[in-house]
Design a protein around this motif. Structure first.
Motif, PDB file in Angstrom:
ATOM      1  N   PRO A  79       0.900  -1.326  -0.164  1.00 40.75           N
ATOM      2  CA  PRO A  79       0.005  -0.004   0.113  1.00 40.75           C
ATOM      3  C   PRO A  79       0.905   1.185  -0.033  1.00 40.75           C
ATOM      4  O   PRO A  79       1.881   1.325   0.537  1.00 40.75           O
ATOM      5  N   VAL A  80       0.278   2.093  -0.487  1.00 39.04           N
ATOM      6  CA  VAL A  80       0.790   3.744  -0.594  1.00 39.04           C
ATOM      7  C   VAL A  80       0.204   4.532   0.402  1.00 39.04           C
ATOM      8  O   VAL A  80      -1.054   4.480   0.541  1.00 39.04           O
ATOM      9  N   LYS A 130      -2.584   8.608  -3.457  1.00 36.01           N
ATOM     10  CA  LYS A 130      -3.011   7.310  -3.289  1.00 36.01           C
ATOM     11  C   LYS A 130      -3.363   6.711  -4.782  1.00 36.01           C
ATOM     12  O   LYS A 130      -3.103   5.403  -4.970  1.00 36.01           O
ATOM     13  N   SER A 131      -3.952   7.340  -5.609  1.00 34.45           N
ATOM     14  CA  SER A 131      -4.079   7.119  -7.167  1.00 34.45           C
ATOM     15  C   SER A 131      -2.705   7.061  -7.765  1.00 34.45           C
ATOM     16  O   SER A 131      -2.994   6.374  -8.837  1.00 34.45           O
ATOM     17  N   GLY A 132      -1.743   7.236  -7.301  1.00 36.67           N
ATOM     18  CA  GLY A 132      -0.464   7.230  -8.169  1.00 36.67           C
ATOM     19  C   GLY A 132      -0.176   8.365  -9.017  1.00 36.67           C
ATOM     20  O   GLY A 132       0.666   8.329  -9.992  1.00 36.67           O
ATOM     21  N   ASP A 133      -1.109   9.179  -8.942  1.00 37.11           N
ATOM     22  CA  ASP A 133      -1.006  10.663  -9.729  1.00 37.11           C
ATOM     23  C   ASP A 133       0.123  11.585  -9.101  1.00 37.11           C
ATOM     24  O   ASP A 133       0.559  12.206  -9.786  1.00 37.11           O
ATOM     25  N   LEU A 189       3.625  16.745   1.636  1.00 29.68           N
ATOM     26  CA  LEU A 189       2.908  15.453   1.643  1.00 29.68           C
ATOM     27  C   LEU A 189       3.635  14.537   0.632  1.00 29.68           C
ATOM     28  O   LEU A 189       3.875  14.881  -0.643  1.00 29.68           O
ATOM     29  N   GLU A 190       4.327  13.473   1.051  1.00 31.18           N
ATOM     30  CA  GLU A 190       4.831  12.663  -0.028  1.00 31.18           C
ATOM     31  C   GLU A 190       4.453  11.141   0.374  1.00 31.18           C
ATOM     32  O   GLU A 190       4.092  10.902   1.095  1.00 31.18           O
ATOM     33  N   GLU A 228       4.174  -1.689   4.553  1.00 32.78           N
ATOM     34  CA  GLU A 228       3.339  -2.934   4.840  1.00 32.78           C
ATOM     35  C   GLU A 228       2.498  -2.288   6.121  1.00 32.78           C
ATOM     36  O   GLU A 228       1.106  -2.811   6.061  1.00 32.78           O
ATOM     37  N   LYS A 229       2.814  -1.403   6.917  1.00 32.24           N
ATOM     38  CA  LYS A 229       1.731  -1.048   8.045  1.00 32.24           C
ATOM     39  C   LYS A 229       1.438   0.153   7.601  1.00 32.24           C
ATOM     40  O   LYS A 229       2.235   1.194   7.168  1.00 32.24           O
ATOM     41  N   PRO A 230      -0.047   0.534   8.113  1.00 27.71           N
ATOM     42  CA  PRO A 230      -0.526   1.981   7.971  1.00 27.71           C
ATOM     43  C   PRO A 230       0.297   3.055   8.673  1.00 27.71           C
ATOM     44  O   PRO A 230       0.869   2.894   9.736  1.00 27.71           O
ATOM     45  N   VAL A 231       0.463   3.955   7.983  1.00 24.21           N
ATOM     46  CA  VAL A 231       1.260   5.044   8.724  1.00 24.21           C
ATOM     47  C   VAL A 231       0.807   6.525   7.718  1.00 24.21           C
ATOM     48  O   VAL A 231       0.153   6.331   6.714  1.00 24.21           O
ATOM     49  N   GLY A 232       1.072   7.400   8.344  1.00 24.24           N
ATOM     50  CA  GLY A 232       0.732   8.972   7.588  1.00 24.24           C
ATOM     51  C   GLY A 232      -1.099   8.949   7.709  1.00 24.24           C
ATOM     52  O   GLY A 232      -1.409   8.958   9.106  1.00 24.24           O
TER      53      GLY A 232
END
Length: 359
Positions: free
Chosen positions: A2-3, A152-155, A190-191, A196-200
């Motif tokens: 996940p991103v 999140k969308s990769g944009d 924001l970057e 693997e674990k949720p963050v941000g």
């Protein structure tokens, strides 16, 4: 994997001109009917401070404008993050009135403030998209939410989000509410991060109420019947706003926390928009009550700047964050592993919040 979106840098600009409550003693305040308020001005100002907790506020110097503040905050955020400005994918500037000359109270939004900031930063990359976001006081929080969508969308991989506002120049000098308003700017970068674990940013929520609430904040002419022209100033229905915030903000914040799956006890800080200290205290107390808990000391979880900085709209929350991160707010720290709620309420009427896990 996940991103997620994490904050990698922050900055702010707090104007140098200090406007103390005593500076309003020579004002002639009138009510919404245009009638002079007969109470002594000193008593009016004293009562105002009791209600809002505002002792002083900051005003922008005449030679500067909203886009200048946005640029200063952005430059500091870039320096803090140590990233190349050319690698930014978006620049989002939240504001509501654009640039306003100190001697010509008219909104100037062409080109956008975001384009002006990009120009001042001398960014040549044409793939760095710059746009403005007028969304009332919650504009900066909404900008972060939009930036998170892009990531999140990769944009996008990097987004600069700025909140900059110059309220002192659109305040009716004959309106008691003019004492609330101030100026300032805050920014974060924001970057994208793969984890693997949720963050941000863990989750967010936004709502807009307009059926009966759309005009609680609006633009209108001066209350003073003999004011020199038909200049539009910001006007608000303070009582309605207070009631609306108390009845809706705690619910939205709870829904956001619940959506994140984080227990209330894990929330270390609530960074909330500040227009009235007593209102924010009541909002936090109601939030805890919704969980069946009683909050003993709000000062530990809810840092406040309103007494010295007043209400600088979209700039309040990012300034709060930057001050804490740079050790400028006594008694408050943000550390890795902390869960933080960012939330705001304002014209629209709009409310939003997001839960953030510090990496």
């Amino acid at each position: 994997m996940p991103v997620y979106s994490i904050i990698v840098g922050s900055g702010k600009y707090i104007p140098e001109l200090i406007q103390k409550n005593e500076n309003f003693y020579n004002r002639r305040f009138v009510n919404e009917k245009g009638l002079k308020i007969e109470k002594p001005v000193e008593d009016i100002v004293r009562k105002f401070q009791e209600i809002t907790d505002i002792e002083e506020r900051r005003y922008l110097s005449p030679e500067l404008n909203t886009s200048d503040m946005a640029y200063f905050a952005a430059k500091e955020a870039l320096e803090t993050s140590k990233i190349d400005p050319e690698t930014l994918d978006y620049i989002i500037v939240a504001h509501n009135f654009g640039d306003i000359l100190h001697n010509n109270i008219k909104s100037d939004m062409v080109p956008t403030l975001a384009s002006r900031v990009k120009h001042k930063l001398q960014i040549a990359n044409s793939d760095c998209v710059a746009y403005d976001l007028p969304f009332g006081c919650p504009g900066w929080v909404q900008g972060v939410i939009q930036a998170n969508y892009f990531i999140k969308s990769g944009d996008a991989k990097r987004v600069l989000i700025i909140g900059s506002e110059n309220l002192s120049r659109i305040a009716d000098p004959h309106d008691i509410d003019s004492m609330i308003y101030s100026d300032g700017a805050g920014a974060v970068i924001l970057e994208a991060i793969v984890s693997e674990k949720p963050v941000g940013i863990l989750c967010h929520k936004t709502r807009t109420d307009t059926l009966n609430e759309a005009h609680f904040l609006k633009m209108d002419i001066s209350y003073h019947p003999e004011f020199e022209d038909n200049t539009l100033f910001m006007k608000m229905n303070g009582r309605k706003l207070y009631e609306y915030a108390l009845n809706t903000v705690p619910t939205l914040v709870k829904e956001t926390i619940d959506k994140s799956g984080v227990a209330l006890s894990k929330i270390k800080k609530v960074l909330i928009h500040q227009a009235n200290a007593k209102m924010d205290e009541a909002i936090l107390q109601r939030l805890f009550k919704l969980y069946g808990e009683k909050l003993q000391d709000s000062s530990a979880i809810m840092p406040m700047t309103i007494s010295k900085l007043g209400n600088n709209s979209v700039a309040t929350v990012p300034i709060l964050y930057d001050m804490i991160m740079k050790g400028e707010l006594t008694g408050h720290q943000i550390e890795s592993g902390d869960h933080i709620v960012f939330t705001s309420v304002g014209a629209g009427m709009n409310i939003n919040a997001f839960v953030y896990l510090v990496p």
